[in-house]
Write an enzyme that holds these catalytic residues in place. Structure first.
Site, PDB file in Angstrom:
ATOM      1  N   GLY A   1       0.826  -1.194   0.000  1.00 55.40           N
ATOM      2  CA  GLY A   1       0.000   0.000   0.000  1.00 55.40           C
ATOM      3  C   GLY A   1       0.856   1.237   0.000  1.00 55.40           C
ATOM      4  O   GLY A   1       2.065   1.187   0.273  1.00 55.40           O
ATOM      5  N   ASN A   2       0.246   2.368  -0.312  1.00 59.66           N
ATOM      6  CA  ASN A   2       0.967   3.637  -0.271  1.00 59.66           C
ATOM      7  C   ASN A   2      -0.022   4.789  -0.261  1.00 59.66           C
ATOM      8  O   ASN A   2      -1.130   4.678  -0.771  1.00 59.66           O
ATOM      9  CB  ASN A   2       1.929   3.759  -1.460  1.00 59.66           C
ATOM     10  CG  ASN A   2       1.285   3.348  -2.775  1.00 59.66           C
ATOM     11  OD1 ASN A   2       0.446   4.067  -3.305  1.00 59.66           O
ATOM     12  ND2 ASN A   2       1.655   2.199  -3.305  1.00 59.66           N
TER      13      ASN A   2
ATOM     14  N   SER B   1       9.302   3.036  -2.320  1.00 58.10           N
ATOM     15  CA  SER B   1       8.924   1.695  -2.763  1.00 58.10           C
ATOM     16  C   SER B   1       9.475   0.611  -1.835  1.00 58.10           C
ATOM     17  O   SER B   1      10.667   0.623  -1.494  1.00 58.10           O
ATOM     18  CB  SER B   1       9.461   1.475  -4.177  1.00 58.10           C
ATOM     19  OG  SER B   1       9.072   0.215  -4.666  1.00 58.10           O
TER      20      SER B   1
ATOM     21  N   ASP C   1       3.968   2.673  -7.848  1.00 56.06           N
ATOM     22  CA  ASP C   1       2.688   3.200  -8.335  1.00 56.06           C
ATOM     23  C   ASP C   1       2.704   4.727  -8.484  1.00 56.06           C
ATOM     24  O   ASP C   1       1.649   5.342  -8.681  1.00 56.06           O
ATOM     25  CB  ASP C   1       1.560   2.797  -7.370  1.00 56.06           C
ATOM     26  CG  ASP C   1       1.430   1.292  -7.253  1.00 56.06           C
ATOM     27  OD1 ASP C   1       1.268   0.633  -8.289  1.00 56.06           O
ATOM     28  OD2 ASP C   1       1.501   0.779  -6.129  1.00 56.06           O
TER      29      ASP C   1
ATOM     30  N   HIS D   1      -3.515   3.852  -2.078  1.00 58.64           N
ATOM     31  CA  HIS D   1      -3.633   2.573  -2.772  1.00 58.64           C
ATOM     32  C   HIS D   1      -3.368   1.471  -1.754  1.00 58.64           C
ATOM     33  O   HIS D   1      -2.382   1.518  -1.019  1.00 58.64           O
ATOM     34  CB  HIS D   1      -2.606   2.506  -3.908  1.00 58.64           C
ATOM     35  CG  HIS D   1      -2.542   1.172  -4.587  1.00 58.64           C
ATOM     36  ND1 HIS D   1      -3.660   0.522  -5.074  1.00 58.64           N
ATOM     37  CD2 HIS D   1      -1.485   0.344  -4.882  1.00 58.64           C
ATOM     38  CE1 HIS D   1      -3.299  -0.619  -5.631  1.00 58.64           C
ATOM     39  NE2 HIS D   1      -2.003  -0.757  -5.524  1.00 58.64           N
TER      40      HIS D   1
ATOM     41  N   HIS E   1      -4.085  -3.054  -0.978  1.00 56.69           N
ATOM     42  CA  HIS E   1      -4.624  -4.343  -1.420  1.00 56.69           C
ATOM     43  C   HIS E   1      -5.482  -4.893  -0.275  1.00 56.69           C
ATOM     44  O   HIS E   1      -5.334  -6.062   0.096  1.00 56.69           O
ATOM     45  CB  HIS E   1      -3.492  -5.315  -1.769  1.00 56.69           C
ATOM     46  CG  HIS E   1      -2.775  -5.000  -3.043  1.00 56.69           C
ATOM     47  ND1 HIS E   1      -2.223  -5.947  -3.851  1.00 56.69           N
ATOM     48  CD2 HIS E   1      -2.562  -3.819  -3.679  1.00 56.69           C
ATOM     49  CE1 HIS E   1      -1.658  -5.375  -4.917  1.00 56.69           C
ATOM     50  NE2 HIS E   1      -1.844  -4.082  -4.827  1.00 56.69           N
TER      51      HIS E   1
ATOM     52  N   ASP F   1     -24.446   6.636   2.506  1.00 55.66           N
ATOM     53  CA  ASP F   1     -23.980   7.796   3.273  1.00 55.66           C
ATOM     54  C   ASP F   1     -22.810   8.478   2.556  1.00 55.66           C
ATOM     55  O   ASP F   1     -22.511   9.643   2.827  1.00 55.66           O
ATOM     56  CB  ASP F   1     -23.517   7.377   4.674  1.00 55.66           C
ATOM     57  CG  ASP F   1     -24.692   7.201   5.638  1.00 55.66           C
ATOM     58  OD1 ASP F   1     -25.760   7.789   5.390  1.00 55.66           O
ATOM     59  OD2 ASP F   1     -24.531   6.472   6.635  1.00 55.66           O
TER      60      ASP F   1
ATOM     61  N   HIS G   1      -6.827  -6.086  -9.934  1.00 50.99           N
ATOM     62  CA  HIS G   1      -5.782  -5.489  -9.142  1.00 50.99           C
ATOM     63  C   HIS G   1      -6.308  -5.184  -7.730  1.00 50.99           C
ATOM     64  O   HIS G   1      -6.429  -6.107  -6.927  1.00 50.99           O
ATOM     65  CB  HIS G   1      -5.261  -4.232  -9.877  1.00 50.99           C
ATOM     66  CG  HIS G   1      -4.016  -3.638  -9.297  1.00 50.99           C
ATOM     67  ND1 HIS G   1      -3.179  -2.810 -10.016  1.00 50.99           N
ATOM     68  CD2 HIS G   1      -3.476  -3.725  -8.068  1.00 50.99           C
ATOM     69  CE1 HIS G   1      -2.173  -2.444  -9.248  1.00 50.99           C
ATOM     70  NE2 HIS G   1      -2.333  -2.986  -8.065  1.00 50.99           N
TER      71      HIS G   1
ATOM     72  N   TYR H   1     -25.602  16.175   8.796  1.00 50.62           N
ATOM     73  CA  TYR H   1     -24.772  15.238   9.559  1.00 50.62           C
ATOM     74  C   TYR H   1     -23.494  15.937  10.005  1.00 50.62           C
ATOM     75  O   TYR H   1     -22.953  16.764   9.281  1.00 50.62           O
ATOM     76  CB  TYR H   1     -24.428  14.024   8.703  1.00 50.62           C
ATOM     77  CG  TYR H   1     -23.580  13.000   9.411  1.00 50.62           C
ATOM     78  CD1 TYR H   1     -24.157  11.947  10.117  1.00 50.62           C
ATOM     79  CD2 TYR H   1     -22.189  13.092   9.402  1.00 50.62           C
ATOM     80  CE1 TYR H   1     -23.381  11.006  10.772  1.00 50.62           C
ATOM     81  CE2 TYR H   1     -21.406  12.161  10.066  1.00 50.62           C
ATOM     82  CZ  TYR H   1     -22.006  11.116  10.752  1.00 50.62           C
ATOM     83  OH  TYR H   1     -21.231  10.185  11.408  1.00 50.62           O
TER      84      TYR H   1
END
Lengths: 232, 232, 232, 232
Positions: D27-28, D44, D75, D94, D96, D119, D170, D228
């Site tokens: 992730g990033n 990376s 990415d 990003h 997974h 919502d 992906h 809200y």
């Protein structure tokens, strides 16, 4: 007087939330003292966070309180019947752990699908059918014990080889030579139940493990030729 | 002035993330003070990590703010309607807990499949249908309260016996004599919802629990002959 | 004498419960010392909570104990066969992690469905079939090693490209240039196995990843044109 | 010089493992500085446990490194394309994450089934199809950005109303006015993805939410009549 027994029972009970096997008060563990014909058990409805060793109740094999200020677990008579009839059992655990209870609700045996299961038992984990109405409306918790005994007799199972059962529509009971082993079995059952759920939903026609693998894995951990562990 | 009420409401709200029933701000708990005709409720959209007892808002049974700097939960009028009409209710909880919400989205009652469920209620957990368009486009949160009331009336259910409901397409509401019990019921509902999901996906034709078992488990915990817990 | 090797092996083993890959004693990690033709492995049946670096056992490639007071893992000969035949392997891990084991029990390869999988390998994760009865009843753990070797040869897979396998009805083995990498692969496999389970139950006819995407993702992390990571 | 930007980016990245949205380095997160036309992004392949604010890399909208010792996320060009073309976006994430990735692997939009979803957005969560081979074999990460842009254009979606997308085969990308909001959206998406998975496996013909409920829930949180939250 019963301080050691209470302490051992307390420790076993406290392992249940730690192993994520119970939420709220959905479980109990007991320990027997065979020399005195008594067992220690969790008090009914007391949350684990406030449970103290001195709260543990001492009962005889009829389920009558011998010592303790608190009312014992509502499942006490089930424990009593099992301790009385299965003389090798040293501790008993009852939980409503998620996956094991899901199988019990589905009224299905947990099929033996892998070596994790075969490392501990050579048969499907039995699910006793729901009791008939006379038993339910009679001395329910005592009859629950007999439902387990009867199912083991009907299937010709030994409680020292098969240390766990599902009660149809209800939840699991596990036991062992010690309370610690009964707790271990409760965690083991939940792990097996989860993996079997996943395998069965992934592949509904998943085959049972073949007999040679069952025997190999069971007997490398059990019996005179066992070679797993440190042999003590 | 309302310090105790705010504190009690705060404690109930803080239990929700602790029991893994909410992520972010997806939930709220309220506590009523019957003597004053007021209730305390979580402020809208305030994350639990920064919530403070003094942030808790005090409202009347029309949902109007009586005290507090912050805007109350957007669900405040639903709480208000339930408190006004169900005079035995002391606390209300709303969450979007994972499994209960999945059932609500599927617009299905949670069938009574086991004794975990029967220990607390004798019927399926009701899922109220989604509201009709006039209600949705009207005073929505107030109508949400009436949707729950109407569904209980239509099914002839008592809110002191059935302390939980799913709102179709939305999520659960639970309640109880105290806010602490309402929180407990939110956790209980999630546990029942998960086990029912597993049983239903494992065995789609899983039968409902038979009536004798329902009665046995419910009445050992409720009513004059109850023998579960410490009787206090 | 073997202090560093024991320490490295101990650290790898302790990562397994930390990554939620094992419960109780359901797993083991080993580290090889190629210069001496020896490897370090977890002792059999010792819980992680009480494991100490000095408990780690040193074995040769026949699986015989060279140093250590304790009996080595019952899976030692499987590790020995893999170390002996796959000379690039530096560490091996065996677990019964939940989702990977569920696939092994279902006797199914884990299909390559996404880039998470393709970032690490270009093929389905192989599930070796259960062994034939002669192998099971023979030198079982040694034959387990050969079952893995044979499956890789039959499928024409390289153990430096595919660093994991499922043993049908049993559970996964993973490996890598170091024990740390083997542990990493055990965690990776479990994550891939869970996502593939979810995709397959959500959409039973889910298609395999197309070859261009497989190649793109694999070769941005592997080989001479790799550009993922810090290049060290 | 870019200390604040690096710090903000670091904080966003560190939330990902905390919210259980990433394992290992899957992730990033990035943060833009519009005044300078630059953005900060995770390096990376650096594990979160050892990540330090000074490791964060500064890039321009072509994805070229402007400052930093480390190679930026593989990415990076996807982030660059989105920042360049969607001028209201302040941060991008990003991951997974398990359930969102399972939907992406199944190449299915996540249907709008409940108010938790409504919502935040009024449409199904879009799953962009896998790219064609020319895009994959070309400037892959840059083309990934265009695949997202094109899908939003094809569906006539606005990135300020729909702050998330699944990339077929992906995994998800989410964004928001700030990096903190992009992280929030990543957590929100995972929660919605899990509940939709459960509802769809429990009831495969589950209907989409009706339009009046979608509008009601979306517009009580968004637009000029929103009520809200605390309105700030």
């Amino acid at each position: 007087m019963f301080k050691n027994l209470q302490e051992e029972c307390y420790e076993a009970n406290m392992m249940l939330p730690k192993l994520n096997l119970v939420v709220f008060t959905f479980g109990n563990a007991s320990v027997v003292d065979r020399s005195q014909g008594l067992f220690a058990i969790k008090p009914s409805g007391v949350p684990y966070e406030v449970l103290h060793p001195s709260d543990i109740v001492i009962c005889d094999f009829e389920g009558r309180v011998v010592m303790g200020d608190k009312r014992p677990s509502s499942d006490t008579k089930t424990h009593a019947v099992l301790f009385q009839n299965w003389t090798d059992v040293g501790g008993i655990v009852h939980t409503h752990s998620t996956y094991a209870t899901a199988w019990a609700q589905a009224q299905r045996d947990i099929p033996i699908l892998g070596t994790t299961h075969a490392d501990y038992l050579t048969v499907d984990i039995p699910c006793a059918p729901p009791m008939d109405d006379a038993m339910i409306q009679g001395d329910y918790e005592r009859e629950t014990g007999f439902q387990i005994l009867n199912e083991f007799e009907r299937r010709n199972l030994s409680p020292s080889e098969v240390e766990m059962v599902l009660l149809g529509n209800h939840a699991p009971f596990t036991w062992g030579k010690t309370a610690e082993k009964a707790v271990y079995n409760a965690g083991l059952l939940e792990a097996i139940a989860q993996m079997a759920y996943l395998s069965c939903t992934l592949r509904p026609d998943v085959p049972r493990l073949k007999q040679t693998l069952i025997d190999k894995h069971y007997f490398r951990k059990h019996g005179k030729d066992a070679y797993y562990g440190q042999g003590c």
